[in-house]
Scaffold this active site. Structure first.
Site, PDB file in Angstrom:
ATOM      1  N   SER A 212       0.830  -1.204   0.000  1.00  0.00           N
ATOM      2  CA  SER A 212       0.000   0.000   0.000  1.00  0.00           C
ATOM      3  C   SER A 212       0.869   1.260   0.000  1.00  0.00           C
ATOM      4  CB  SER A 212      -0.958  -0.029   1.197  1.00  0.00           C
ATOM      5  OG  SER A 212      -1.833   1.068   1.169  1.00  0.00           O
ATOM      6  N   HIS A 213       0.792   2.060   1.080  1.00  0.00           N
ATOM      7  CA  HIS A 213       1.496   3.343   1.136  1.00  0.00           C
ATOM      8  C   HIS A 213       2.826   3.252   1.881  1.00  0.00           C
ATOM      9  CE1 HIS A 213      -0.817   2.950   4.848  1.00  0.00           C
ATOM     10  NE2 HIS A 213       0.149   3.644   5.416  1.00  0.00           N
TER      11      HIS A 213
ATOM     12  N   LYS B  49      -2.173  -9.121   0.767  1.00  0.00           N
ATOM     13  CA  LYS B  49      -3.547  -9.043   1.245  1.00  0.00           C
ATOM     14  C   LYS B  49      -4.314 -10.224   0.656  1.00  0.00           C
ATOM     15  CE  LYS B  49      -3.765  -3.985   1.581  1.00  0.00           C
ATOM     16  NZ  LYS B  49      -4.504  -2.755   1.178  1.00  0.00           N
TER      17      LYS B  49
ATOM     18  N   ASP C  67      -3.799   6.272  -2.953  1.00  0.00           N
ATOM     19  CA  ASP C  67      -2.619   5.700  -2.314  1.00  0.00           C
ATOM     20  C   ASP C  67      -1.987   4.661  -3.235  1.00  0.00           C
ATOM     21  OD1 ASP C  67      -4.487   3.676  -2.016  1.00  0.00           O
ATOM     22  OD2 ASP C  67      -4.073   3.312   0.103  1.00  0.00           O
TER      23      ASP C  67
ATOM     24  N   ASP D  99      -1.787   1.370  -3.559  1.00  0.00           N
ATOM     25  CA  ASP D  99      -2.560   0.277  -4.162  1.00  0.00           C
ATOM     26  C   ASP D  99      -3.937   0.727  -4.605  1.00  0.00           C
ATOM     27  OD1 ASP D  99      -3.328   0.567  -1.495  1.00  0.00           O
ATOM     28  OD2 ASP D  99      -3.831  -1.536  -1.253  1.00  0.00           O
TER      29      ASP D  99
ATOM     30  N   ASP E 114      -6.639   1.810  -3.231  1.00  0.00           N
ATOM     31  CA  ASP E 114      -7.923   1.480  -2.597  1.00  0.00           C
ATOM     32  C   ASP E 114      -8.471   2.644  -1.779  1.00  0.00           C
ATOM     33  OD1 ASP E 114      -6.099   1.309  -0.508  1.00  0.00           O
ATOM     34  OD2 ASP E 114      -6.826  -0.610   0.254  1.00  0.00           O
ATOM     35  N   ARG E 115      -7.649   3.692  -1.560  1.00  0.00           N
ATOM     36  CA  ARG E 115      -8.126   4.894  -0.875  1.00  0.00           C
ATOM     37  C   ARG E 115      -8.111   6.073  -1.825  1.00  0.00           C
ATOM     38  NH1 ARG E 115      -4.818   6.549   3.934  1.00  0.00           N
ATOM     39  NH2 ARG E 115      -3.114   5.480   2.862  1.00  0.00           N
TER      40      ARG E 115
ATOM     41  N   HIS F 199     -11.369   5.234   3.204  1.00  0.00           N
ATOM     42  CA  HIS F 199     -11.867   3.963   2.681  1.00  0.00           C
ATOM     43  C   HIS F 199     -13.390   4.038   2.545  1.00  0.00           C
ATOM     44  CE1 HIS F 199      -8.262   1.406   2.823  1.00  0.00           C
ATOM     45  NE2 HIS F 199      -7.925   2.055   3.907  1.00  0.00           N
TER      46      HIS F 199
END
Length: 453
Positions: free
Chosen positions: A98-99, A108, A237, A239, A241-242, A324
């Site tokens: 992710s970040h 994940k 971010d 990946d 997802d945000r 999210h």
């Protein structure tokens, strides 16, 4: 092999490459995941970090060694994994940190239908299985490449129709992360002039961290929105997802306000349904849900609580103040891209600038989350509880940390699960009241030389 015990976290596997997480670990985790799920087919997706493709390939080899066929989707976002898992009805793995900084990577995992795998729902068992050598299946599974991106983009655009919006100029900061791969396809053919920032996939993050919750990482986006006279700015971010949103003035839109906006849109489509929000979300969110005929349900902070409560209640939507956003029609999973599309649909479906549109959803003044290093979190929290507990009209809750509320203000003080930190969120009906309350609580929990983390 690397160190499994130190990298299996509450919600995923994450550690430094190769010291903690290497291809041997990834292969063992892939074998354990296949063994645990008993799935005939498993999906893999990975982000743009240099170590991600080799780790994803190793995970796939491990899964295939247990007889599972592997669909290797290659580069993608975390919500593309959720799409593939839900659409195909198979479990899957996303290789990403992710970040986190470049030296990190992680995995994940989700079961079929994008159901999350956490420490109490499979990760502990996977760790135990991966720590021993599993005998291979009599017949290994196959490994086949698959391209999910076109179907992913098509599905998102079925959930949020933005084909009839007015023309918009949109700056997107991908932070050299996976939004640089997914945004062009999702936005293809839309009435949008796209201004891309840092779309080159680069897991070293040469421009800034791919973590939009930190204000410093939004400055380039804010500047570009002004330079291009854009209608809106979007930041993702690593990946993807945000999603965080910046208005036409370069001001950051509160994720709470965005939660309220999307909730109102979903309730217009399905009146009377349930919407989930977490306890550090603005007080405006449950107010607006109720005003739009919905049923607000509060949860603890953390995606596992949001997803579980959404599945239990059949909620149409859920939002967290961390950026999210969760959708029932996306298998109760989170998608920054869906939140972005809702923002464009709402903005482009009416004539006002974004700042005016969002004013109706921004009713109070919030501090944002402030982290303080505190050696004895329980003692500091008890001190705050004692100081505020006797105040007229104050109400105490210990649902997730300590929440104290009154008619015109509230604050929540929560300990970190992994660090000696207390996390403070404050909201009040005026900026002056919020600042005074924030500073009063911080003075109680911090040594005099302490600073924000």
């Amino acid at each position: 092999m690397g160190d499994l015990a130190s990298i299996v976290k509450a919600y995923d596997i994450r550690g430094v490459v190769p010291d903690q997480l290497d291809e041997g670990v990834a292969e063992a985790v892939g074998a354990a995941f296949a063994k645990l799920t008993g799935a005939a087919t498993i999906l893999t997706v990975h982000d743009m970090r240099a170590s991600s493709a080799p780790l994803a390939a190793a995970f796939g080899r491990g899964a295939a060694s247990q007889g599972a066929d592997v669909l290797a989707a290659g580069l993608g976002s975390t919500d593309m994994l959720y799409f593939g898992s839900g659409d195909l009805g198979i479990p899957g793995a996303m290789v990403t940190a992710s970040h986190n900084p470049p030296q990190y990577n992680g995995i994940k995992l989700c079961r079929s239908g994008a159901r999350p795998v956490g420490i109490e729902t499979g990760l502990k068992d996977i760790r135990n299985l991966a720590e021993r050598t599993l005998p291979p299946a009599p017949v290994p599974g196959s490994i086949t490449t698959v391209d999910l991106l076109p179907r992913y983009a098509e599905y998102l655009r079925k959930l949020v129709d933005i084909s009839e919006i007015r023309p918009l100029t949109v700056v997107v900061d991908a932070g050299n992360g996976m939004a640089g791969h997914t945004v062009p396809k999702v936005f293809e053919g839309l009435p949008v002039t796209l201004i891309p920032l840092y779309f080159e996939l680069d897991g070293t993050f040469p421009n800034h961290e791919a973590n939009p919750i930190e204000p410093a990482n939004l400055r380039d986006l804010q500047r570009a929105v002004g330079e291009h006279h854009a209608d809106v700015g979007l930041a993702f971010d690593g990946d993807a997802d945000r999603c965080f949103v910046v208005d036409e003035r370069g001001q950051v839109v509160s994720p709470s306000a965005l939660t309220a906006l999307i909730a109102a849109r979903e309730l217009a489509r399905e009146p009377g349904t349930t919407v989930i929000y977490n306890l550090i979300t603005s007080r405006a969110v449950p107010e607006i849900i109720t005003e739009h005929g919905g049923v607000p349900v509060r949860t603890r902070v953390g995606h596992s609580f949001i997803k579980a409560t959404m599945a239990k209640t059949g909620a149409v939507f859920g939002g967290e103040h961390s950026g999210h956003f969760y959708f029932r029609d996306f298998w109760f999973a989170d998608s920054g891209m869906l939140a972005a599309l809702h923002t464009l649909a709402a903005l482009g479906g009416q004539p006002q600038p974004l700042s005016q549109l969002m004013a109706a959803y921004s009713r109070y003044h919030a501090s944002g989350e402030i982290n303080s290093q505190v050696a004895d979190q329980a003692e500091a929290t008890a001190r705050v509880k004692q100081a505020f507990g006797s105040r007229p009209g104050a109400r105490i809750e210990e649902f997730d940390g300590l929440t104290i509320s009154a008619a015109t203000w509230w604050f929540n003080l929560r300990p970190s699960n992994t660090e000696p930190l207390l996390r403070l969120n404050v909201e009040a009906d005026s900026e002056t009241a919020m600042v005074a309350l924030r500073d009063e609580v911080l003075a109680m929990i911090r040594p005099p030389a302490s600073k924000d983390i």
